[in-house]
Design a protein around this motif. Structure first.
Motif, PDB file in Angstrom:
ATOM      1  N   LEU A 142       0.851  -1.159  -0.091  1.00 46.50           N
ATOM      2  CA  LEU A 142       0.028  -0.023   0.143  1.00 46.50           C
ATOM      3  C   LEU A 142       0.811   1.170  -0.202  1.00 46.50           C
ATOM      4  N   ALA A 143       0.601   2.278  -0.960  1.00 46.81           N
ATOM      5  CA  ALA A 143       1.465   3.426  -0.969  1.00 46.81           C
ATOM      6  C   ALA A 143       1.153   4.424   0.252  1.00 46.81           C
ATOM      7  N   PRO A 144       2.043   5.215   0.468  1.00 44.02           N
ATOM      8  CA  PRO A 144       1.616   6.381   1.455  1.00 44.02           C
ATOM      9  C   PRO A 144       0.300   7.202   1.089  1.00 44.02           C
ATOM     10  N   GLY A 145      -0.511   7.358   2.123  1.00 51.59           N
ATOM     11  CA  GLY A 145      -1.524   8.056   1.759  1.00 51.59           C
ATOM     12  C   GLY A 145      -2.823   7.005   0.996  1.00 51.59           C
ATOM     13  N   GLY A 146      -2.264   5.845   0.969  1.00 55.29           N
ATOM     14  CA  GLY A 146      -3.054   4.921   0.555  1.00 55.29           C
ATOM     15  C   GLY A 146      -4.331   4.291   1.475  1.00 55.29           C
ATOM     16  N   ARG A 147      -5.482   3.647   0.922  1.00 53.04           N
ATOM     17  CA  ARG A 147      -6.482   3.135   1.752  1.00 53.04           C
ATOM     18  C   ARG A 147      -6.444   1.538   1.660  1.00 53.04           C
ATOM     19  N   ILE A 148      -6.791   0.909   2.823  1.00 57.35           N
ATOM     20  CA  ILE A 148      -6.868  -0.641   2.853  1.00 57.35           C
ATOM     21  C   ILE A 148      -8.524  -0.818   3.585  1.00 57.35           C
ATOM     22  N   ALA A 149      -8.940  -1.988   2.952  1.00 52.57           N
ATOM     23  CA  ALA A 149     -10.192  -2.152   3.664  1.00 52.57           C
ATOM     24  C   ALA A 149     -10.550  -3.720   3.298  1.00 52.57           C
ATOM     25  N   ILE A 150     -10.917  -4.236   4.362  1.00 50.27           N
ATOM     26  CA  ILE A 150     -11.432  -5.774   4.401  1.00 50.27           C
ATOM     27  C   ILE A 150     -12.760  -5.914   5.005  1.00 50.27           C
ATOM     28  N   SER A 151     -13.227  -7.055   4.564  1.00 53.24           N
ATOM     29  CA  SER A 151     -14.752  -7.775   5.379  1.00 53.24           C
ATOM     30  C   SER A 151     -13.980  -9.215   5.694  1.00 53.24           C
ATOM     31  N   THR A 152     -14.394  -9.481   6.966  1.00 53.02           N
ATOM     32  CA  THR A 152     -14.043 -10.847   7.342  1.00 53.02           C
ATOM     33  C   THR A 152     -14.823 -11.380   8.535  1.00 53.02           C
TER      34      THR A 152
END
Length: 210
Positions: A142-152
């Motif tokens: 993930l790049a700086p400033g980027g977003r991560i999202a998960i569902s589990t």
């Protein structure tokens, strides 16, 4: 390979996964429709423009193509999955001008650090053999400033939560406590960590500082 992972590698399931099995199973588990999940994914990942998106465990590609449709310019989405059957279905059903598919291991992503502006994994970490390593890999690319999202999956401390853990263990589906991913993301230096719980599923998103 456990029962759940064997099922994901079967062509028959790949053919009906996004059309019938997943919508029904996820609505039963969370009370949410696939359309709601997709709209929330776009919001959580803050998509648009020329962003580069990685969709881990993309299955037959329905989410990946939907995410790619929000992009413009040089933006594109990559769907990665270990199942040849799922990827074959993705290529048949969910190609597009801003989407591509790749077979790979979520615990050893074939990308350099900071490659993607947004990284997601929806409804799959409970199937991956080493889910915490996979989550760390997601943060790595993930790049700086980027977003991560998960569902589990989600387990509380109620009797039902303990029962779901037993059933999950029998089938090969891990059931995660509430704190697992918020704490991991914080430990890895992410900020703006948000978590929502809907019945048996949890949704967690965060930002890598610029």
């Amino acid at each position: 390979m456990n029962l759940a992972r064997r099922s994901m590698n079967h062509p028959a399931l790949a053919a009906v996964y996004e059309r019938a099995w997943r919508p029904a199973a996820f609505f039963a588990a969370s009370g949410r429709t696939m359309e709601t999940d997709r709209r929330d994914a776009v919001r959580q990942l803050r998509l648009g423009g020329s962003k580069k998106v990685l969709d881990i465990a993309c299955g037959p590609g329905n989410f990946t193509r939907f995410l790619s449709n929000t992009l413009s310019g040089n933006g594109f989405a990559v769907g990665l999955d270990y199942s040849e059957a799922m990827l074959a279905r993705a290529v048949l059903d969910n190609t597009g001008p801003r989407v591509g598919y790749l077979r790979g291991d979520a615990a050893r992503l074939p990308f350099a650090d900071g490659t993607f502006d947004a990284v997601c994994c929806f409804g799959a970490l409970y199937l991956i053999p080493d889910p915490l390593t996979a989550a760390r890999e997601m943060v790595r690319v993930l790049a700086p400033g980027g977003r991560i999202a998960i569902s589990t999956s989600h387990r509380d401390d109620s009797a039902f939560g303990r029962f779901s853990r037993v059933v999950g263990g029998w089938s090969g589906l891990r059931v995660f406590p509430s704190a697992t991913f918020p704490e991991l993301f914080t430990e890895l230096g992410l900020v703006d960590v948000e978590q929502q719980v809907h019945r048996l599923l949890q949704y967690v998103s965060a930002t890598r500082p610029a």
